[in-house]
Write an enzyme that holds these catalytic residues in place. Structure first.
Site, mmCIF file in Angstrom:
data_model
loop_
_atom_site.group_PDB
_atom_site.id
_atom_site.type_symbol
_atom_site.label_atom_id
_atom_site.label_comp_id
_atom_site.label_asym_id
_atom_site.label_seq_id
_atom_site.Cartn_x
_atom_site.Cartn_y
_atom_site.Cartn_z
ATOM 1 N N ASN A 110 0.522 -1.463 0.316
ATOM 2 C CA ASN A 110 0.154 0.141 -0.142
ATOM 3 C C ASN A 110 0.625 1.625 0.216
ATOM 4 O O ASN A 110 1.908 1.524 0.863
ATOM 5 C CB ASN A 110 -0.660 -0.040 1.015
ATOM 6 C CG ASN A 110 -1.869 -1.059 1.366
ATOM 7 O OD1 ASN A 110 -1.731 -1.870 0.515
ATOM 8 N ND2 ASN A 110 -1.964 -1.909 2.571
ATOM 9 N N HIS A 135 6.575 3.766 6.790
ATOM 10 C CA HIS A 135 8.236 2.615 5.964
ATOM 11 C C HIS A 135 7.563 1.284 5.255
ATOM 12 O O HIS A 135 6.863 0.641 5.917
ATOM 13 C CB HIS A 135 8.845 2.091 7.915
ATOM 14 C CG HIS A 135 10.060 1.299 7.055
ATOM 15 N ND1 HIS A 135 10.907 1.548 8.737
ATOM 16 C CD2 HIS A 135 10.521 0.517 6.942
ATOM 17 C CE1 HIS A 135 12.179 1.232 7.988
ATOM 18 N NE2 HIS A 135 11.876 0.382 7.197
ATOM 19 N N HIS A 180 6.531 -1.288 2.752
ATOM 20 C CA HIS A 180 6.318 -2.422 3.636
ATOM 21 C C HIS A 180 6.075 -3.682 2.830
ATOM 22 O O HIS A 180 4.891 -2.460 2.345
ATOM 23 C CB HIS A 180 6.196 -2.643 5.467
ATOM 24 C CG HIS A 180 5.030 -1.924 5.236
ATOM 25 N ND1 HIS A 180 4.824 -0.632 5.808
ATOM 26 C CD2 HIS A 180 3.447 -2.719 4.908
ATOM 27 C CE1 HIS A 180 3.494 -0.248 5.293
ATOM 28 N NE2 HIS A 180 2.754 -1.489 5.135
HETATM 29 P P1 5GP Z 1 -0.324 -0.243 5.689
HETATM 30 O O1 5GP Z 1 -1.576 -0.468 5.884
HETATM 31 O O2 5GP Z 1 0.535 0.690 6.360
HETATM 32 O O3 5GP Z 1 -0.093 -1.142 4.185
HETATM 33 O O4 5GP Z 1 -0.243 -1.921 6.926
HETATM 34 C C1 5GP Z 1 0.374 -1.359 8.287
HETATM 35 C C2 5GP Z 1 0.239 -3.113 9.009
HETATM 36 O O5 5GP Z 1 1.154 -2.730 10.186
HETATM 37 C C3 5GP Z 1 -0.716 -3.115 9.081
HETATM 38 O O6 5GP Z 1 -1.290 -4.437 8.981
HETATM 39 C C4 5GP Z 1 -0.569 -2.987 10.822
HETATM 40 O O7 5GP Z 1 -2.046 -4.061 10.967
HETATM 41 C C5 5GP Z 1 0.445 -3.344 10.754
HETATM 42 N N1 5GP Z 1 0.654 -3.057 12.551
HETATM 43 C C6 5GP Z 1 0.265 -1.597 13.120
HETATM 44 N N2 5GP Z 1 1.383 -1.705 14.309
HETATM 45 C C7 5GP Z 1 1.740 -2.584 14.714
HETATM 46 C C8 5GP Z 1 2.359 -2.876 15.678
HETATM 47 O O8 5GP Z 1 2.757 -2.963 16.425
HETATM 48 N N3 5GP Z 1 2.796 -4.301 15.315
HETATM 49 C C9 5GP Z 1 2.933 -5.559 14.566
HETATM 50 N N4 5GP Z 1 3.058 -6.580 14.311
HETATM 51 N N5 5GP Z 1 2.213 -4.861 12.914
HETATM 52 C C10 5GP Z 1 1.355 -4.143 13.443
HETATM 53 ZN ZN ZN Z 2 10.894 3.693 9.232
#
Ligand code: 5GP
Ligand code: ZN
Length: 114
Positions: A87, A98, A100
């Site tokens: 995303n 960051h 990922h």
């Molecule tokens: P994005 O929405 O940025 O693509 O994905 C971020 C992901 O990070 C989400 O799926 C969310 O569940 C995960 N996430 C957010 N905070 C934490 C955390 O403190 N620990 C872990 N293991 N995952 C997290």
């Molecule tokens: Zn970072």
């Protein structure tokens, strides 16, 4: 490491996570809110905010992430396949700035966007 970056803090061990893989350039841990039996976040240790910041100077780290994804998928037993999702930015729904990659699998994944 960037100040106030959640994933930089996780990589540094300042915030706990369930690590599944680490090498010189890449860190991977289980998503706290898994969307499938296997849901691993794979990221470069170097802080890159999002896919939009990938350039000739850091693109090798993205390759390193995908090498790690293949290794993790094997280790997690994802023999029948899996999905890798990034995303990017506000419209892409990115919530942690960051770079990922979500490695998702362990069941038949039905909800395709494309
Ligand atoms: P994005 O929405 O940025 O693509 O994905 C971020 C992901 O990070 C989400 O799926 C969310 O569940 C995960 N996430 C957010 N905070 C934490 C955390 O403190 N620990 C872990 N293991 N995952 C997290
Ligand atoms: Zn970072």
């Amino acid at each position: 490491m960037k100040n106030n970056c959640l994933f930089c803090a996780i990589i540094a061990g300042e915030i706990p996570s369930t690590k599944v893989y680490e090498d010189e350039n890449v860190f991977a841990f289980r998503d706290i809110n898994p969307q499938a039996p296997v849901h691993v976040l794979v990221l470069p240790k170097k802080h890159i905010a999002c896919a939009d910041e990938i350039d000739a100077g850091n693109a090798a780290l993205v390759g390193n992430c995908f090498e790690a994804i293949a290794k993790i998928a094997r280790a997690e037993g994802l023999k029948s396949g899996y999905r890798v999702i990034n995303n990017c930015g506000e419209d892409g729904g990115q919530s942690v700035m960051h770079l990922h990659f979500h490695l998702i699998g362990g069941r038949k994944l039905g909800e395709k966007i494309i």
